[in-house]
Design an enzyme around this catalytic site. Structure first.
Site, PDB file in Angstrom:
ATOM      1  N   LYS A   1      -1.447   1.947  -0.671  1.00 26.58           N
ATOM      2  CA  LYS A   1      -1.501   2.011   0.788  1.00 26.58           C
ATOM      3  C   LYS A   1      -2.002   3.363   1.283  1.00 26.58           C
ATOM      4  O   LYS A   1      -2.265   3.527   2.473  1.00 26.58           O
ATOM      5  CB  LYS A   1      -0.131   1.684   1.391  1.00 26.58           C
ATOM      6  CG  LYS A   1       1.026   2.552   0.944  1.00 26.58           C
ATOM      7  CD  LYS A   1       2.345   2.001   1.478  1.00 26.58           C
ATOM      8  CE  LYS A   1       3.534   2.807   1.010  1.00 26.58           C
ATOM      9  NZ  LYS A   1       4.815   2.247   1.473  1.00 26.58           N
TER      10      LYS A   1
ATOM     11  N   LYS B   1       1.053  13.886  -9.419  1.00 30.09           N
ATOM     12  CA  LYS B   1       0.852  14.049  -7.984  1.00 30.09           C
ATOM     13  C   LYS B   1       0.384  15.452  -7.634  1.00 30.09           C
ATOM     14  O   LYS B   1      -0.444  15.645  -6.752  1.00 30.09           O
ATOM     15  CB  LYS B   1       2.143  13.725  -7.228  1.00 30.09           C
ATOM     16  CG  LYS B   1       2.518  12.247  -7.243  1.00 30.09           C
ATOM     17  CD  LYS B   1       3.789  11.991  -6.461  1.00 30.09           C
ATOM     18  CE  LYS B   1       4.142  10.511  -6.450  1.00 30.09           C
ATOM     19  NZ  LYS B   1       5.379  10.236  -5.676  1.00 30.09           N
TER      20      LYS B   1
ATOM     21  N   LYS C   1      -4.771   1.584  -9.288  1.00 34.31           N
ATOM     22  CA  LYS C   1      -3.772   0.753  -8.630  1.00 34.31           C
ATOM     23  C   LYS C   1      -4.092   0.582  -7.158  1.00 34.31           C
ATOM     24  O   LYS C   1      -4.593   1.507  -6.508  1.00 34.31           O
ATOM     25  CB  LYS C   1      -2.377   1.394  -8.762  1.00 34.31           C
ATOM     26  CG  LYS C   1      -1.713   1.214 -10.102  1.00 34.31           C
ATOM     27  CD  LYS C   1      -0.317   1.805 -10.121  1.00 34.31           C
ATOM     28  CE  LYS C   1       0.630   1.028  -9.236  1.00 34.31           C
ATOM     29  NZ  LYS C   1       2.033   1.518  -9.330  1.00 34.31           N
TER      30      LYS C   1
END
Length: 331
Positions: A197, A111, A194
């Site tokens: 959202k 991240k 992947k």
């Protein structure tokens, strides 16, 4: 019955990958477990969130979970920040966990990337809070994807070190519940990534609030290749977009990829996308319709969360109070 804890971030609109990877599994686990389900809003703010949007999305996530089949009366559904025991035990675990353990956490590296010095300290230490989320209820089972296994290993390390440091057998071992055949749902625009959202393009995902027309449009636009579907799964190798659409169909229909290809092998993507759309509409639209109905009653959603938080606190408060006593806090 064993106690399960599981959490989901209330950021963005839940998408098909969230449903198939977590929410649908939660619904099934209610039959034979004591379930505590949490909207982890403390974790959400490890990355800056617009405050009003976070509040709205917490209610929206609650509506999706209820619409999908979470029973807030038989089990517990609440937002994390409403139960102070999470943050209190999280700080204790910050002091038990070791920097070397956190430095091995691959998700932080993924991240933060090369810009890690500019990320929040919360993003770095959030695995300690994740351990506290579970252990403040002495939950023994946690449904997770395989990419979260490392976090549960850390939680067990923290529990063992706490028990060793204070000469007690207080926190239990945690067992991961990893679905053996969980579908890995990928982006409709790039079958190597992947479904997320947080993707800037809503066309990359099926959202759990999409109506039939939106689903049909997204599937028509979904990236494919020029070859027809193969007759066996081996033929999907090196065809990530084709594999993704087949996997979505299989997961929703409750069959294998081989079963899907036995029905549709040799077809072009036009007729297959029509069949896939029908399966998606059948499974997703009833949840979307109920979600929209629930969102028209925000006071009801807040009441569900308040009741869940009160019941969660009844379990957590004695556990965190004893942990505070064990470390020497004066009451």
């Amino acid at each position: 019955m064993q106690r399960i804890f599981s959490g989901i971030q209330p950021t963005g609109i839940p998408q098909l990958g969230n449903y198939l990877g977590a929410i649908r599994n939660w619904v099934g686990l209610q039959a034979d477990h004591e379930c505590i389900f949490c909207l982890v809003d403390l974790h959400a703010i490890t990355v800056w969130q617009d405050p009003e949007v976070l509040r709205q999305q917490t209610l929206a996530q609650t509506a999706v979970l209820l619409a999908a089949g979470i029973d807030p009366k038989a089990h517990i559904l609440f937002n994390q920040s409403a139960v102070s025991a999470h943050a209190r035990l999280g700080w204790i675990f910050d002091c038990v966990s070791r920097l070397g353990w956190l430095n091995r956490m691959t998700q932080f590296k993924d991240k933060a990337g090369k810009d890690r010095e500019n990320h929040s300290a919360g993003l770095y230490v959030y695995p300690n809070l994740m351990a506290a989320d579970i252990l403040v209820y002495k939950a023994t089972r946690v449904p997770v994807g395989d990419d979260q296994r490392q976090h549960l290993e850390l939680a067990n390390d923290i529990a063992q070190k706490f028990n060793h440091d204070y000469g007690v057998d207080f926190f239990p071992a945690i067992e991961p519940l990893i679905p053996p055949a969980a579908a890995r749902i990928m982006s409709l625009r790039d079958g190597t990534k992947k479904m997320s959202k947080s993707d800037p393009s809503a066309q990359s995902r099926i959202e759990m609030t999409d109506d039939a027309d939106a689903i049909a449009l997204k599937i028509r636009r979904a990236k494919t290749d020029p070859e027809p579907l193969p007759s066996e799964p081996a033929g999907l190798q090196d065809r990530p977009e084709a594999r993704n659409l087949v996997d979505i169909y299989a997961a929703l229909a409750g069959i294998t990829a081989a079963d899907v290809l036995a029905r549709h092998g040799g077809e072009g993507f036009g007729p297959f996308k029509t069949a896939l759309t029908e399966v998606l509409v059948q499974n997703i639209v009833p949840i979307a319709d109920e979600t929209r109905r629930l969102l028209e009653a925000p006071d009801h959603l807040r009441a569900v969360l308040r009741d869940g938080a009160a019941r969660a606190a009844q379990i957590a408060e004695p556990i965190v109070s004893e942990a505070e006593r064990l470390v020497g806090f004066l009451k």
